[in-house]
Scaffold this motif. Structure first.
Motif, PDB file in Angstrom:
ATOM      1  N   SER A 404      60.374 -11.860  38.505  1.00  0.00           N
ATOM      2  CA  SER A 404      60.441 -13.236  38.969  1.00  0.00           C
ATOM      3  C   SER A 404      59.083 -13.805  39.386  1.00  0.00           C
ATOM      4  O   SER A 404      58.814 -15.196  39.343  1.00  0.00           O
ATOM      5  CB  SER A 404      61.822 -13.474  39.675  1.00  0.00           C
ATOM      6  N   GLY A 405      58.381 -12.975  40.060  1.00  0.00           N
ATOM      7  CA  GLY A 405      56.986 -13.366  40.769  1.00  0.00           C
ATOM      8  C   GLY A 405      57.360 -14.017  42.339  1.00  0.00           C
ATOM      9  O   GLY A 405      56.710 -14.206  42.890  1.00  0.00           O
ATOM     10  N   LYS A 406      58.989 -14.105  42.461  1.00  0.00           N
ATOM     11  CA  LYS A 406      59.293 -14.380  43.649  1.00  0.00           C
ATOM     12  C   LYS A 406      59.518 -13.325  44.687  1.00  0.00           C
ATOM     13  O   LYS A 406      59.564 -12.365  44.250  1.00  0.00           O
ATOM     14  CB  LYS A 406      60.574 -15.313  43.758  1.00  0.00           C
ATOM     15  N   PRO A 407      59.277 -13.769  45.950  1.00  0.00           N
ATOM     16  CA  PRO A 407      59.275 -12.504  47.008  1.00  0.00           C
ATOM     17  C   PRO A 407      60.754 -12.057  47.218  1.00  0.00           C
ATOM     18  O   PRO A 407      61.727 -12.673  46.740  1.00  0.00           O
ATOM     19  CB  PRO A 407      58.838 -13.311  48.196  1.00  0.00           C
ATOM     20  N   PRO A 408      60.754 -10.711  47.587  1.00  0.00           N
ATOM     21  CA  PRO A 408      62.288 -10.163  48.006  1.00  0.00           C
ATOM     22  C   PRO A 408      62.508 -10.852  48.963  1.00  0.00           C
ATOM     23  O   PRO A 408      62.196 -11.617  49.833  1.00  0.00           O
ATOM     24  CB  PRO A 408      61.861  -8.601  48.047  1.00  0.00           C
ATOM     25  N   LEU A 409      64.132 -10.569  49.065  1.00  0.00           N
ATOM     26  CA  LEU A 409      64.714 -11.159  50.199  1.00  0.00           C
ATOM     27  C   LEU A 409      64.794 -10.205  51.345  1.00  0.00           C
ATOM     28  O   LEU A 409      65.235  -9.029  51.222  1.00  0.00           O
ATOM     29  CB  LEU A 409      66.244 -11.484  50.025  1.00  0.00           C
ATOM     30  N   LYS A 410      64.296 -10.582  52.548  1.00  0.00           N
ATOM     31  CA  LYS A 410      64.179  -9.575  53.652  1.00  0.00           C
ATOM     32  C   LYS A 410      65.499  -9.776  54.440  1.00  0.00           C
ATOM     33  O   LYS A 410      66.174 -10.769  54.416  1.00  0.00           O
ATOM     34  CB  LYS A 410      62.850  -9.812  54.383  1.00  0.00           C
TER      35      LYS A 410
END
Length: 643
Positions: A404-410
């Motif tokens: 997706s190009g979006k950052p992962p969820l931390k």
């Protein structure tokens, strides 16, 4: 279709017959075709003939055409072909056929079509329509493919859909060579011509007709393109299909594919005056110049012939005939350019194929002649059946991290708004694609051992000390060789160690590596960790006060099930997690929270240990909570079907 356009053009020629001026060729005057006609369909007496002459008399055409009723009769007569299987090694991953009884197919081997049913993982979309009578209308995406391409266009043509290897023909070049060697002549692989006569969706013991109306009305259908299989079912059946059956692999698409063959319904012959062709070509070229690139000459000749043919108002595809005339004109009027005959020009040299005029033949009389055939198609009645399992299709999904190009969820306490609206009974699917965790090494011990030999037992060390005494005798006694009297005694000069002991000291210092994010193996298999670690935050505007309300619930609070690939929860009110009420009737949005914890004990500081087992200093202990990144797809499984 181009066949229909050409057929109308040929009928137009029949209407315009006799409109031109000039003398007809001998073959026309005698009522015979100008060239030998191809094998055609139907009763020869039923063929309608037309003779056309251009106003200048330099272009003439002879056209034969079956009338519409005779075409339909001929189509029925061609439902007598033989579909014969061609066995090949399974490693090619293909089913092959030959069609006997059709001369056009003698050098072809046909690839049987396969059903490619792709789902939301490949970008499939479904838009159900409520008919307000207890039923839902929708279309499921699928495609008939020949397996020779890596991708196909999606149904909305906005992107390409990759074709899985399991549906692709393997070792295509090697397969062609093997077939050509087997049959003793060059053979070409081609898609099996035809069209799906029926598409059926089977769901357990139920069958639904999903044949597109265009497929019922067509003699030929394009392969390697996505189509939509229409379906009308009850709301309850729709819920079962989209929430259960598709995921359980219980929905199959069965396709009856009817083969198609071509047959000739018309032919034509066209003649161009050689002199007129050269005159029009000379008007576009400087005959004293040259040489010219062969490609330029071909283009100009083609345009000259098209302009001359326009006078006959032929609307069909004359490309084969024009190409033939271009080749004849090139051979007659031109000869290969020999660079040694003259210096190369700026426009013709190097690797270009160039031509120069053959001045001895530019005044040649007579005509260029070419012919074409007009064909149509007909279904044979022979059916090839193929099927595939339909893939899950969601109405909405959100990708976190990954492609997706979006950052992962931390797992830092923050939440990610998904943009999904949920209602009571919504099934939310969590498909982890990658979980990265900080897998740094803990408790890295560095030990320093120091030996200390300590004396634990001593003895005194003695030495004899003598002192001379004063002489008490006469002078003769105290002088000369007589020795002076002495007084001696043992004196302690120190201690001597007779036993030692190693009183060592060992210092152990504990440390940890710097951050080292690595994939967490088998994330979906660790259901307890994921269910306890992932949580949902629900937000809505109060229908009573308009204030924003928030509720946070772990996934483990909801009824859940797992299929080994994803986590599935059914959203409903639970103890300590009241979400759905009249107050939230305006819509509930869902957010994902990553609270995944992979706790591990660790030490920090140092241990100082003595030889006697005592510690003078101890390292502190704690629980290390590593950083965890979650990537995956969150989907609403099925649709919000409401009664």
């Amino acid at each position: 279709m181009k066949y229909f356009t050409l057929a109308m053009g040929l009928l137009t020629l029949a209407i315009l017959a006799g409109c031109g001026n000039g003398e007809l060729p001998d073959s026309v005057q005698s009522g015979k075709p100008a060239v030998d006609a191809p094998t055609v369909s139907g009763d020869p007496s039923a063929w309608e003939e037309s003779y056309l002459v251009s106003p200048s008399g330099t272009v003439r055409a002879h056209v034969r055409m079956l009338p519409p009723r005779a075409i339909e009769a001929a189509r029925k007569s061609f439902r007598q072909t033989a579909l014969v299987a061609v066995p090949v090694d399974p490693r090619y991953n293909v089913e092959l056929f030959r069609i006997k009884g059709v001369s056009d197919y003698e050098n072809l081997v046909f690839i049987a079509p396969r059903v490619f049913a792709y789902g939301s993982a490949q970008g499939a979309k479904v838009a159900p329509q409520d008919n307000h009578d207890g039923t839902i209308s929708l279309s499921l995406p699928l495609a008939l493919i020949d397996g020779t391409r890596e991708t196909i266009a999606s149904s909305d043509e906005r992107k390409s859909v990759p074709v899985p290897d399991s549906l692709r023909v393997q070792h295509q070049d090697e397969l062609r060579k093997e077939l050509s060697a087997r049959f003793g002549k060059p053979l070409t692989l081609a898609p099996l011509p035809g069209c799906p006569s029926r598409i059926t969706l089977t769901i357990n013991d139920h069958e639904y007709d999903a044949t597109p109306s265009l497929a019922r009305q067509s003699n030929y259908c394009q392969l390697n393109r996505a189509i939509q299989a229409p379906l009308r079912v009850t709301i309850e059946d729709a819920r079962y299909i989209f929430q259960k059956a598709l995921y359980a692999g219980s929905v199959e698409a069965h396709v009856n594919y009817e083969t198609m063959v071509p047959f000739v319904i018309g032919d034509g012959t066209i003649r161009f005056s050689k002199r007129k062709v050269f005159e029009d070509l000379a008007a576009q070229l400087s005959v004293n110049a040259g040489p010219w690139a062969e490609a330029d000459i071909k283009a100009k000749l083609t345009q000259v012939l098209k302009n001359q043919a326009l006078s006959l108002n032929i609307q069909g595809d004359l490309s084969p005939a024009l190409h033939s005339v271009v080749a004849q004109a090139l051979e007659l009027f031109f000869e290969p350019f020999r660079p040694e005959a003259r210096a190369e020009t700026g426009t013709c040299g190097g690797s270009l194929v160039c031509l120069s005029l053959n001045h001895t033949r530019t005044n040649e009389q007579g005509d260029f002649e070419a012919s074409w055939h007009q064909s149509t198609t007909g279904l044979t009645g022979e059916i090839y059946s193929t099927w595939a399992k339909m893939q899950p299709v969601q109405d909405n999904s959100v990708e976190i991290g990954g492609a997706s190009g979006k950052p992962p969820l931390k797992n830092d306490g923050s939440s990610r708004e998904l943009g999904l609206t949920v209602v009571p009974g919504t099934q939310l699917e969590v498909l982890p694609t990658l979980i990265l965790s900080d897998q740094r090494l803990l408790n890295i011990a560095e030990r320093v051992h120091t030996d200390r030999n300590v004396c634990v037992q001593t003895q005194p060390e003695m030495q004899e000390v003598c002192v001379s005494l004063p002489c008490m005798g006469n002078i003769l006694t105290c002088t000369g060789l007589a020795r002076s009297p002495q007084s001696c005694r043992q004196v302690k000069i120190g201690d001597r160690c007779v036993r030692t002991e190693n009183q060592w000291v060992e210092i152990t210092t504990y440390a940890m590596e710097s951050t080292r994010l690595q994939p967490f193996n088998s994330p979906v298999g660790t259901f307890a960790t994921l269910y306890d670690g992932l949580a949902l935050k629900f937000t809505w505007n109060s229908a009573k006060t308009g204030e924003k309300r928030v509720a946070k619930c772990p996934l483990s609070a909801f009824p859940r099930e797992a299929d080994g690939k994803s986590l599935l929860v059914t959203l409903e009110n639970r103890p300590k997690c009241e979400i759905f009420s009249e107050d939230s009737s305006g819509g509930v949005m869902v957010h994902l929270i990553n609270d995944i914890r992979f706790l591990a004990p660790y030490k920090i500081g140092r241990d100082v240990q003595l030889w006697n087992g005592q510690f003078t200093e101890r390292a502190s202990e704690g629980l290390f909570s590593p950083e965890v990144h979650f990537s995956g797809q969150i989907s609403v499984r099925g649709f919000d079907f409401r009664n």
